[in-house]
Scaffold this motif. Structure first.
Motif, mmCIF file in Angstrom:
data_model
loop_
_atom_site.group_PDB
_atom_site.id
_atom_site.type_symbol
_atom_site.label_atom_id
_atom_site.label_comp_id
_atom_site.label_asym_id
_atom_site.label_seq_id
_atom_site.Cartn_x
_atom_site.Cartn_y
_atom_site.Cartn_z
ATOM 1 N N UNK A 76 -11.937 11.575 -20.519
ATOM 2 C CA UNK A 76 -10.516 11.863 -20.739
ATOM 3 C C UNK A 76 -9.824 12.022 -19.398
ATOM 4 N N UNK A 77 -8.798 11.211 -19.185
ATOM 5 C CA UNK A 77 -7.974 11.273 -17.982
ATOM 6 C C UNK A 77 -6.589 11.728 -18.402
ATOM 7 N N UNK A 78 -6.194 12.912 -17.956
ATOM 8 C CA UNK A 78 -4.881 13.451 -18.280
ATOM 9 C C UNK A 78 -3.940 13.165 -17.122
ATOM 10 N N UNK A 79 -2.893 12.402 -17.397
ATOM 11 C CA UNK A 79 -1.956 12.007 -16.341
ATOM 12 C C UNK A 79 -0.788 12.978 -16.155
ATOM 13 N N UNK B 49 -6.744 8.081 -22.098
ATOM 14 C CA UNK B 49 -5.728 8.486 -21.131
ATOM 15 C C UNK B 49 -4.619 9.227 -21.854
ATOM 16 N N UNK B 50 -4.489 10.497 -21.536
ATOM 17 C CA UNK B 50 -3.450 11.338 -22.131
ATOM 18 C C UNK B 50 -2.187 11.299 -21.279
ATOM 19 N N UNK B 51 -1.054 11.423 -21.937
ATOM 20 C CA UNK B 51 0.260 11.456 -21.286
ATOM 21 C C UNK B 51 0.567 10.159 -20.527
ATOM 22 N N UNK B 52 0.061 9.051 -21.038
ATOM 23 C CA UNK B 52 0.265 7.765 -20.374
ATOM 24 C C UNK B 52 1.745 7.403 -20.291
ATOM 25 N N UNK B 53 2.480 7.565 -21.368
ATOM 26 C CA UNK B 53 3.878 7.128 -21.394
ATOM 27 C C UNK B 53 4.768 7.908 -20.427
ATOM 28 N N UNK B 54 4.379 9.118 -20.045
ATOM 29 C CA UNK B 54 5.178 9.929 -19.127
ATOM 30 C C UNK B 54 4.805 9.739 -17.656
ATOM 31 N N UNK B 55 3.760 8.992 -17.393
ATOM 32 C CA UNK B 55 3.295 8.795 -16.012
ATOM 33 C C UNK B 55 4.216 7.822 -15.276
ATOM 34 N N UNK B 56 4.280 7.931 -13.956
ATOM 35 C CA UNK B 56 5.061 6.971 -13.167
ATOM 36 C C UNK B 56 4.539 5.543 -13.382
ATOM 37 N N UNK B 57 5.429 4.583 -13.341
ATOM 38 C CA UNK B 57 5.056 3.190 -13.584
ATOM 39 C C UNK B 57 3.934 2.723 -12.668
#
Length: 110
Positions: A8-11, A70-78
């Motif tokens: 699990x990778x939390x961004x 991958x958690x919080x993918x949509x909120x990560x910087x492009x």
């Protein structure tokens, strides 16, 4: 292909490429000499099926796969999102070039 391990990778706290590399190094257990660049990340992750090389502490069999959630993918910087996708795409391409099944499955969540 069967999933043998899940990472699990939390961004949520990853805002740049350097912090992404640091987190991947921790999660996968890259060696101390890891070069902190995209090519080094690809080389290390590619080692999941080659434990004898010592490039990662996470290992799977030659016909298994690893799920990278991958958690919080949509909120990560492009740039972080694009880099992750490129890394996994290239790792899997290298396996296909060796006539093997892809090793990494991505599971992206909000």
């Amino acid at each position: 292909m069967r999933v043998e391990k899940t990472i699990i990778l939390n961004l949520s706290d990853i805002n740049d490429i350097d912090s992404l590399y640091k987190e991947l190094a921790l999660l996968f257990g890259f060696p101390d000499f890891f070069g902190r660049n995209v090519d080094a990340v690809i080389d290390c992750i590619f080692g999941v099926r080659y434990p004898e090389e010592g490039m990662t502490k996470i290992n799977i069999s030659k016909d298994g796969c690893l799920a990278l959630k991958i958690k919080n993918f949509s909120n990560a910087p492009d740039i972080v999102k694009e880099t992750i996708i490129s890394i996994i795409e290239f790792v899997n391409y290298k396996y296909q070039f060796k006539e093997m099944n892809p090793a990494i499955l991505l599971h992206l969540t909000k």
